[in-house]
Design a protein around this motif. Structure first.
Motif, short mmCIF file in Angstrom:
data_model
loop_
_atom_site.label_atom_id
_atom_site.label_comp_id
_atom_site.label_asym_id
_atom_site.label_seq_id
_atom_site.Cartn_x
_atom_site.Cartn_y
_atom_site.Cartn_z
N THR A 1 -29.74 -36.95 -22.56
CA THR A 1 -30.45 -37.54 -23.30
C THR A 1 -30.54 -38.00 -24.50
O THR A 1 -29.91 -37.59 -25.60
N ASP A 2 -30.47 -39.48 -25.05
CA ASP A 2 -30.75 -40.39 -26.33
C ASP A 2 -31.62 -39.71 -26.82
O ASP A 2 -32.46 -40.04 -27.12
N ALA A 3 -30.94 -39.29 -28.75
CA ALA A 3 -32.46 -38.60 -29.45
C ALA A 3 -31.90 -39.14 -30.48
O ALA A 3 -30.86 -38.87 -31.16
N ARG A 4 -32.86 -38.93 -31.68
CA ARG A 4 -32.28 -38.44 -32.27
C ARG A 4 -32.79 -36.68 -33.97
O ARG A 4 -33.85 -35.57 -32.63
N VAL A 5 -32.12 -36.41 -34.50
CA VAL A 5 -32.49 -34.57 -34.72
C VAL A 5 -33.43 -34.69 -35.10
O VAL A 5 -34.25 -33.85 -34.98
N ALA A 6 -34.33 -35.18 -35.42
CA ALA A 6 -35.68 -35.77 -35.85
C ALA A 6 -36.28 -35.16 -35.05
O ALA A 6 -37.49 -34.28 -34.98
N ASP A 7 -36.08 -35.14 -33.77
CA ASP A 7 -36.92 -34.42 -32.26
C ASP A 7 -36.62 -33.21 -31.89
O ASP A 7 -37.46 -32.87 -31.05
N LEU A 8 -35.29 -33.04 -33.10
CA LEU A 8 -35.21 -31.56 -32.72
C LEU A 8 -36.75 -30.93 -32.32
O LEU A 8 -36.52 -29.92 -31.24
N PRO A 9 -37.45 -30.53 -33.45
CA PRO A 9 -38.91 -30.37 -32.83
C PRO A 9 -39.41 -29.71 -31.92
O PRO A 9 -40.18 -29.46 -31.00
N SER A 10 -39.68 -30.83 -31.08
CA SER A 10 -39.64 -31.62 -29.54
C SER A 10 -38.53 -31.16 -28.70
O SER A 10 -39.38 -31.11 -27.82
N LEU A 11 -37.94 -30.68 -28.70
CA LEU A 11 -36.90 -30.00 -27.59
C LEU A 11 -36.53 -28.91 -28.11
O LEU A 11 -36.22 -27.64 -26.79
N LEU A 12 -37.56 -28.38 -28.66
CA LEU A 12 -37.11 -26.36 -28.89
C LEU A 12 -38.72 -26.71 -28.50
O LEU A 12 -40.17 -27.64 -28.54
N ARG A 13 -39.39 -25.27 -28.72
CA ARG A 13 -40.72 -24.58 -27.75
C ARG A 13 -41.17 -23.58 -29.21
O ARG A 13 -40.17 -23.19 -29.26
N ASP A 14 -42.18 -23.60 -28.96
CA ASP A 14 -43.07 -22.07 -29.45
C ASP A 14 -42.50 -20.40 -28.63
O ASP A 14 -42.81 -20.91 -27.61
N GLY A 15 -42.05 -19.86 -29.93
CA GLY A 15 -41.50 -18.75 -29.59
C GLY A 15 -40.00 -18.57 -28.96
O GLY A 15 -39.06 -17.86 -29.03
N ASP A 16 -38.89 -20.23 -29.60
CA ASP A 16 -37.86 -20.43 -29.85
C ASP A 16 -37.32 -19.76 -31.02
O ASP A 16 -38.15 -19.44 -31.23
N LEU A 17 -35.85 -19.47 -31.02
CA LEU A 17 -35.41 -19.08 -32.14
C LEU A 17 -34.05 -19.64 -32.28
O LEU A 17 -33.18 -20.11 -31.33
N LEU A 18 -34.29 -20.73 -33.72
CA LEU A 18 -33.08 -21.09 -34.40
C LEU A 18 -32.16 -19.78 -35.05
O LEU A 18 -32.47 -20.06 -36.00
#
Length: 341
Positions: A27-44
């Protein structure tokens, strides 16, 4: 894939290719979309090593021009380094002339600092262990005054040190920038926090990605040191216990976490150590569920590391997809997220 030749003005607008290994979906996206690709409770988890000026020009006692690129500082105060012949970053590393042979005991000068070859190491006579005559503040002052960041011929102009720093860089441990984190601005990190994504850090001494010497490049990355705080260990354990995902920013973070776990029977232990773990096909991560990284080309050392998260078939498909759509590679290029939804 064409290389990005210069840092972008708005890194959050950089392109992001989301690769879902289990479904084989791109899927093509933007770096700004990263928050929507991760979940509440994930760890970066990020590598907070700052990049220091590891490219040092100098001369031998006979007046021959050389460049010394520092790889890592050893526990005894000596340095692992790679020697280059005359020239600088404007010429491709593989096209640079061979440096003079400098046996153990040879003295020469870089950025005004006397340095001595302590040992010549396999697999190449260009791989040296060296000792500087100066130490402490005098040494570091000379490195920062006379050295330059390591850079390659695809870049447009001389880089300043600030071009190769992440927003959260701390201790100067990195020979080359932990470049996967360059697009992560404070604004984006704050957005992630607001979405419930946890943030943690470790410090890993990123080494050289390329030397132009085929024999030497074949053994990259070399053993590298890392320091993992107890707070990061606690966050990784809590995230996994709660069913969240641990997402590494860059292959250096994967190497640090998985290398430490491999040394301790699968358990992540806080503190400082050195890992020689090589990621690649067949390696099954114990702790890391996903990887946010740059766009790596087939044949590079980093590309092989990605196969710990994704099949070679899908990686090739992703590379072809990215190239057809104009994604840019190398340290200032676009990004890739290897993570199942």
């Amino acid at each position: 894939m064409k290389p990005a030749r210069w840092p972008v003005e708005q890194p959050e607008e950089g392109r992001l290719l989301h690769v879902e290994p289990r479904e084989g979906r791109l899927t093509d996206a933007r770096v700004a979309d990263l928050p929507s690709l991760l979940r509440d409770g994930d760890l970066l988890v990020v590598n907070d090593a700052a990049t220091f000026p590891a490219s040092l020009l100098g001369r031998t006692a006979l007046g021959e021009r050389v460049e010394l690129r520092l790889l890592s500082r050893e526990p005894d105060g000596t340095w692992m380094a790679v020697l280059f012949g005359a020239g600088d970053w404007r010429r491709r590393t593989e096209d640079r002339p061979m440096p003079p042979l400098l046996p153990a005991g040879t003295r020469f000068t870089v950025v005004g600092l006397p340095v001595q070859v302590v040992e010549v190491l396999p697999p190449s006579p260009r791989l040296l262990r060296v000792a500087f005559e100066e130490e402490g503040a005098v040494l570091w002052s000379a490195l920062y005054q006379g050295g330059r960041p390591v850079q390659y011929a695809h870049t447009l102009a001389p880089l300043s040190l600030w071009h190769v720093q992440t927003a959260y860089g701390a201790r100067p441990w990195a020979t080359e920038a932990p470049s996967a984190g360059l697009p992560l601005t404070w604004n984006l990190l704050l957005t992630l926090r607001r979405r419930g994504v946890r943030l943690a850090s470790l410090t890993h001494a990123t080494g050289l990605s390329s030397t132009g010497d085929a024999a030497l490049d074949a053994v990259l990355p070399r053993p590298e040191r890392s320091d993992i705080p107890a707070s990061t260990v606690a966050q990784v354990e809590a995230t996994r216990a709660a069913g969240g995902r641990v997402v590494a920013v860059g292959t250096t973070v994967v190497r640090a976490l998985e290398g430490r776990a491999a040394m301790n029977g699968g358990k992540l232990v806080a503190g400082e150590s050195v890992t020689d773990l090589l990621l690649g096909p067949g390696f099954v991560p114990r702790l890391v569920d996903g990887l946010f990284t740059g766009m790596h080309e087939p044949g590079t050392s980093h590309y092989a590391l990605l196969q710990a998260f994704c099949s070679l078939t899908l990686l090739r498909e992703a590379s072809a997809h990215a190239e057809a759509r104009g994604y840019l590679g190398h340290e200032f290029g676009d990004s890739c997220l290897l993570l199942d939804a």
